[in-house]
Design a protein around this motif. Structure first.
Motif: not given
Length: 417
Positions: A126, A244, A247
């Protein structure tokens, strides 16, 4: 936006022609034009920041794969009844044992190690995506800065043309005795300042082009034809549940929780099983030996490691909570800024139209002797300010789009991923 309005004066027509000759639309086609922004985004994979992120992902995946490996066995040889006294002198009565020992990962130790490595690899994956979009955002910022510098240089040249034109008009009036000599000196000083502004704008433009070439890893850039400042905004994800950054923070929290299990399993006893063959010296017979060893967690129970893992988890929880709050605020701010920048751009464009018309009328009035040089200078300054504001408004819109794209996990002016 930087075109001069047509005027019924021959001198003004010459000034307009001069401005056209230095504008990007009339620039020499031998100059090296920068690739379009989309073409540069398609080459993100070869840029150092993205290459670094890809290498970190490969390293994390390799560690996750390595975590599945079983511990290596060991082989040993043991000799008994040697170098004693009496019949056991020397090695004539030696009993030799060759053994094979394999550590056994019981109590979930291997599974905990694998899960922890997998969680860390997911977090790094990620982070790699985030680095990619951050690189795209930086590229958009540098591209917009270079284009804005180009426009400001063209504007500076246009201002110089306007100033020189007004200077010639003032000189004519001074020669006719309709204006004081001081006005001519002031006009000439303004022209000199405009020339210095052109030199400064050229230096800023060249520096911006060099920065774009370095970051985009392309050959030298001498002009930008494909506009990013005038680009229509792409589709936005208006209802993103999790950004994002959130996450990533959640993945880091998961990895911290997995690490706690690893540290707890390290406090468990280490067990090893062994299998060997012994040769009896007196009879020449062979026998098998079987062994099981168990470490005793008497002194080291890994309490410090467990406490450290829990502390890391609390830190990850705090980062996640902070990131969730910041992401919500950032989304609201980015959307509001983007809307405001759009309104500001439209207002700035309207201001440019009004300022151009005001200067046109002031120039006609000055030539007819109905308004003073100070009024002409004021309307010219207002026109320059309006056009500069229009550029600033477009740069602000690009910045707002970059911030929103980073939250949505996409490249600026691109589709949501």
């Amino acid at each position: 936006m930087f075109m001069l309005l047509a005027r019924p004066l021959f001198a003004v027509g010459l000034a307009v022609a001069a401005v056209f000759c230095v504008s990007p639309a009339w620039a020499s086609q031998n100059d090296t034009a920068a690739p379009s922004y989309e073409a540069l985004v398609s080459r993100l994979a070869v840029m150092p920041a993205v290459l670094e992120a890809s290498a970190l992902v490969d390293a994390a995946e390799a560690r996750a794969s390595q975590a599945r490996a079983l511990p290596n066995p060991s082989i040993g040889m043991e000799a008994e009844n040697i170098y004693g006294s009496g019949p056991y002198r020397g090695t004539g009565s030696a009993e030799t044992t060759i053994s094979f020992t394999q550590p056994l990962e019981l109590f979930g130790q291997r599974r905990a190690r694998i899960d922890a490595a997998r969680s860390e690899a997911d977090a790094v994956g990620l982070q790699s995506i985030q680095r990619r979009w951050l690189a795209a955002g930086r590229l958009a910022q540098v591209y917009a800065d270079a284009e804005a510098a180009q426009r400001r240089f063209v504007l500076a040249e246009e201002v110089l043309a306007l100033t020189e034109e007004d200077t010639r008009a003032v000189a004519s009036l001074v020669a006719e005795g309709r204006e004081a000599t001081l006005r001519g000196v002031q006009a000439q000083s303004e022209a000199d300042a405009a020339r210095a502004s052109v030199d400064e704008a050229r230096a800023i433009r060249d520096a911006a082009f060099a920065r774009l070439s370095a970051i985009a890893m392309i050959d030298s850039v001498e002009r930008i034809d494909d506009s990013l400042l005038d680009r229509e905004l792409g589709p936005h994800a208006q209802h993103i549940e999790t950004s994002l950054s959130e996450r990533i923070a959640q993945a880091e929290l998961n990895a911290a929780g997995r690490q706690i299990v690893v540290e707890q399993r390290r406090a468990r006893p280490d067990i090893s099983a062994s299998l060997g063959q012994r040769r009896m010296r007196d009879t020449g017979e062979d026998t098998l030996t079987v062994g099981l060893s168990l470490s005793i967690p008497l002194f080291d129970r890994n309490r410090g490691g467990i406490r450290a893992a829990y502390a890391d988890q609390r830190a990850a929880e705090a980062r996640l909570a902070s990131q969730q709050a910041e992401s919500r605020a950032d989304r609201l701010a980015a959307n509001a800024t983007l809307i405001a920048s759009g309104s500001r751009t439209r207002a700035a464009d309207s201001g440019v139209v009004a300022a151009e018309e005001a200067y046109r009328l002031a120039r006609i009035g000055f030539d007819a002797g109905r308004i003073s040089q100070l009024e002409l200078r004021s309307t010219r300054a207002a026109l320059v300010s309006a056009r500069s504001t229009a550029v600033d408004a477009r740069v602000a819109r690009v910045i707002a789009e970059i911030e929103l794209a980073g939250l949505e996990g996409r490249a600026p002016f691109g589709e949501t991923r």
